[in-house]
Design a protein around this motif. Sequence first.
Motif, short mmCIF file in Angstrom:
data_model
loop_
_atom_site.label_atom_id
_atom_site.label_comp_id
_atom_site.label_asym_id
_atom_site.label_seq_id
_atom_site.Cartn_x
_atom_site.Cartn_y
_atom_site.Cartn_z
N ARG A 100 0.85 -1.20 0.00
CA ARG A 100 0.00 0.00 0.00
C ARG A 100 0.88 1.24 0.00
NH1 ARG A 100 -2.51 -3.57 3.59
NH2 ARG A 100 -4.74 -3.96 3.20
N ASP A 101 0.32 2.32 -0.57
CA ASP A 101 1.01 3.61 -0.48
C ASP A 101 0.01 4.71 -0.80
OD1 ASP A 101 2.97 5.42 0.02
OD2 ASP A 101 4.34 4.71 -1.55
N VAL A 102 0.38 5.93 -0.44
CA VAL A 102 -0.47 7.09 -0.70
C VAL A 102 -0.36 7.47 -2.18
CG1 VAL A 102 -0.77 9.55 -0.22
CG2 VAL A 102 -0.34 7.95 1.65
N ILE A 103 -1.49 7.54 -2.84
CA ILE A 103 -1.50 7.88 -4.26
C ILE A 103 -1.87 9.35 -4.49
CG2 ILE A 103 -2.06 5.54 -4.99
CD1 ILE A 103 -4.97 6.58 -5.43
N GLU A 104 -2.43 10.01 -3.46
CA GLU A 104 -2.84 11.40 -3.61
C GLU A 104 -3.14 11.99 -2.24
OE1 GLU A 104 -6.24 14.02 -6.02
OE2 GLU A 104 -6.43 11.84 -5.86
N VAL A 105 -2.79 13.25 -2.05
CA VAL A 105 -3.19 13.99 -0.86
C VAL A 105 -4.14 15.10 -1.32
CG1 VAL A 105 -2.46 15.39 1.09
CG2 VAL A 105 -1.03 13.48 0.33
N VAL A 106 -5.35 15.06 -0.81
CA VAL A 106 -6.36 16.05 -1.19
C VAL A 106 -6.50 17.06 -0.06
CG1 VAL A 106 -8.74 16.41 -1.94
CG2 VAL A 106 -7.57 14.28 -2.52
N THR A 107 -6.42 18.34 -0.40
CA THR A 107 -6.46 19.40 0.60
C THR A 107 -7.48 20.45 0.15
OG1 THR A 107 -4.87 20.99 -0.32
CG2 THR A 107 -3.96 19.03 0.76
N PRO A 108 -7.85 21.39 1.01
CA PRO A 108 -8.79 22.43 0.57
C PRO A 108 -8.32 23.20 -0.66
CG PRO A 108 -8.63 22.45 2.96
CD PRO A 108 -7.58 21.49 2.47
N GLY A 109 -7.02 23.36 -0.82
CA GLY A 109 -6.50 24.11 -1.95
C GLY A 109 -5.99 23.27 -3.10
N VAL A 110 -6.03 21.95 -2.97
CA VAL A 110 -5.53 21.06 -4.02
C VAL A 110 -6.55 19.96 -4.26
CG1 VAL A 110 -3.62 19.63 -4.83
CG2 VAL A 110 -3.17 21.50 -3.23
N ALA A 111 -7.39 20.14 -5.25
CA ALA A 111 -8.46 19.17 -5.51
C ALA A 111 -8.82 19.17 -6.99
CB ALA A 111 -9.69 19.51 -4.67
N PHE A 112 -9.27 18.02 -7.48
CA PHE A 112 -9.70 17.87 -8.86
C PHE A 112 -11.17 17.44 -8.96
CE2 PHE A 112 -5.13 17.56 -9.45
CZ PHE A 112 -4.92 18.22 -10.66
N SER A 113 -11.68 16.81 -7.92
CA SER A 113 -13.02 16.24 -7.98
C SER A 113 -14.09 17.33 -8.09
CB SER A 113 -13.29 15.40 -6.72
OG SER A 113 -14.66 15.04 -6.63
N ASP A 114 -15.08 17.09 -8.96
CA ASP A 114 -16.19 18.03 -9.12
C ASP A 114 -16.95 18.22 -7.81
OD1 ASP A 114 -15.64 18.49 -11.74
OD2 ASP A 114 -17.04 17.00 -12.52
N LYS A 115 -16.93 17.19 -6.97
CA LYS A 115 -17.68 17.28 -5.71
C LYS A 115 -16.95 18.15 -4.68
CE LYS A 115 -20.27 13.02 -6.27
NZ LYS A 115 -20.73 11.75 -5.67
N LEU A 116 -15.71 18.47 -4.96
CA LEU A 116 -14.95 19.34 -4.06
C LEU A 116 -14.82 20.76 -4.59
CD1 LEU A 116 -12.09 16.88 -3.10
CD2 LEU A 116 -13.58 18.04 -1.47
N LEU A 117 -15.21 20.96 -5.83
CA LEU A 117 -14.99 22.25 -6.48
C LEU A 117 -16.31 22.94 -6.79
CD1 LEU A 117 -12.27 21.09 -9.03
CD2 LEU A 117 -11.86 22.41 -6.95
N ASP A 118 -16.31 24.26 -6.67
CA ASP A 118 -17.42 25.09 -7.12
C ASP A 118 -17.09 25.48 -8.55
OD1 ASP A 118 -19.16 27.15 -7.78
OD2 ASP A 118 -19.07 28.11 -5.82
N HIS A 119 -17.95 25.11 -9.51
CA HIS A 119 -17.59 25.32 -10.92
C HIS A 119 -17.50 26.80 -11.29
CE1 HIS A 119 -21.96 25.72 -11.30
NE2 HIS A 119 -21.77 26.28 -12.48
N LYS A 120 -18.04 27.70 -10.47
CA LYS A 120 -17.93 29.13 -10.75
C LYS A 120 -17.06 29.86 -9.73
CE LYS A 120 -21.40 30.45 -14.01
NZ LYS A 120 -22.20 31.61 -14.47
N ARG A 121 -16.16 29.11 -9.08
CA ARG A 121 -15.22 29.75 -8.15
C ARG A 121 -13.86 29.09 -8.30
NH1 ARG A 121 -15.43 29.96 -1.46
NH2 ARG A 121 -13.29 30.72 -1.22
N SER A 122 -12.83 29.91 -8.40
CA SER A 122 -11.46 29.38 -8.45
C SER A 122 -11.11 28.75 -7.11
CB SER A 122 -10.47 30.50 -8.79
OG SER A 122 -10.72 31.03 -10.07
#
Length: 629
Positions: A100-122
């Motif tokens: 096992r190993d970490v494949i990604e660290v998701v943070t408030p400022g580093v995200a790709f998922s649509d569920k984490l992002l507001d499509h009209k806000r950077s």
Amino acid sequence: MSTPLMRQYYKIKKRHPDTVLLFRMGDFFETFEEDAKIAAKTLGITLTKRSNGAAGEVPLAGFPHHALDSYLPKLVRAGYRAAICEQLEDPKQAKGVVKRDVIEVVTPGVAFSDKLLDHKRSNYLAAAYLKGDRAGLAFCDVSTGEFAASETSSEEFGDLLRSVAPREILAMKKQFEDIERRLGADEDKPRLTKADEWSFDYDFAVESLTEQFGVATLKGFGVEDMREGLIAAGAALNYLRETQKANLSHLRKIVAHRPSDFMALDRSTRRNMEILSAMRDGGNEGSLVSVMDKTETPMGGRLFKLWLYSPLKRLDRILARQGAVAELVERKAARDALVETLREIGDMERLVARVCTGRSNPRELTNLRASLARMPALKEALAEVSSETLAEIRDGLDPLEEIGGKINEAVVDYPPANLADGGVIRKGYSVELDELREIAFSGKDWIENLKTTERERTDIPSLKVGFNKVFGYYIEVSNAHKAKVPENYIRKQTLVNAERYITPELKEFEERALNAEASAAELEARLFDDVRQFAASAAEQIQTNARLAATLDCLVSFARVAADYDYVRPEIDEGTRIDIRDGRHPVVERVLPPEASFAPNSATLDNDDAQIVVLTGPNMAGKSVYLRQ
């Protein structure tokens, strides 16, 4: 002593101490120790315990792995950094503890998922660096590829931070408290993350940035004079590389953000002017953006908010923007055509970022194709414009027909969202794939023929041919016909009322069919990745298309508002006099009931004769409305 599994967990957790470690175990993501307590409280899941050998029991909380997209956003929105630790090998093939190993660290400022992002806000990650009376800031939206460096005085740094409005800020440990103090007491404060001091180094920054952009020097980006800004940019890039194990090739350039070009709006001004949210409830309704924003694309919506938060101060740029809007007001047919086309364009900024990082699914690739296909219509609608700004947009747009053509050639028109579901690559694109599919899927006809043949040969009318994942293909005969079973049938499984058999012929077919299906899936994945990489090769121009389309979307939005609400073009100069005739409050005017009308107000101010207005009147007479105007 801990169990081997927990020793593996502790080793990985040690490398990611400031995260909630989501540890994949079979069909679940599990959390342990303090992480389990955080997860249970934040996600509303049960806190339990797990045996840890002689070391006793440890707190445990988990959720099904397929629910990651539901639970991960809750953790990140609560301000936590989440490290996703996956199984790197098939548990059935593993010897001992699964790798096992970490494949990604998701943070408030580093995200790709649509569920984490507001499509009209950077979604900005920022890095801040202070030195004497100077301050550097870099900000990056990894979901779009936007990357900028900025510098200002130490005194004005707080205003710069708030104008950028990042979701997360990196700071050196020894500067952490100072930067936290400058943020003030905003309720919607970004997450502050401590970063190692060695990552805030000028030489390290220049080396990292030139390597990332594939250049020998940063002079071409106009940021070479921003020493503190570049130091911050190097720290931000290092953080992105540490958290994202994927390719970051969509980060192609860094731009200079010069605060002197924009009007600084402090916290009180932004709040009282209700630019992005209403004071009453913090919602969008009743804000300036709710009235002015008629953008049609996600990237246009993000840019529009940035424009409202960062008003221009340079006269040449103001006049250029006004000229473009004025022409769009006059050209109604062109404006309407642009609106219809912009509605059909997806979020190209975030689509190309997902393509470059290998995250895009088949539907996102076809969405990118469809968006690129709308570029000629934008150019056509702008064919006869005289505004230099609009002409530059028109000439800069590139349909990238070879990219769209490749995607169209390879991927079906309406693919599934998940590549693993198959049926993504178009028939005729690959002879080898077509042959494997034929072997895999013509099996139904072969099975049907076998069933008919065996029923006739054995005189067993109820004979069945079936398949399951455990036993593979089989011939099933009920107990009533057991005496008729031929000698070449080999018993495979006994049921309550029947027996299941295999024959050499059926076994040979099973191996051929299953291998073909697996090979087809593997080849389809390779072919899709080839197409994705081909699209990624044009990332820079796709990003340019996205930026130009976003700019055009904002200009069209202003023109639509001006035409719909009968706004006029103000005369702007570099003098010190402001003279407003019959001014109207844009928000109040729109929220009044139909039977009411807004009473226009005039105002004249200048540095010599009218520096102050004494405003009096009873409650509810409109004083605050006048002030906001």
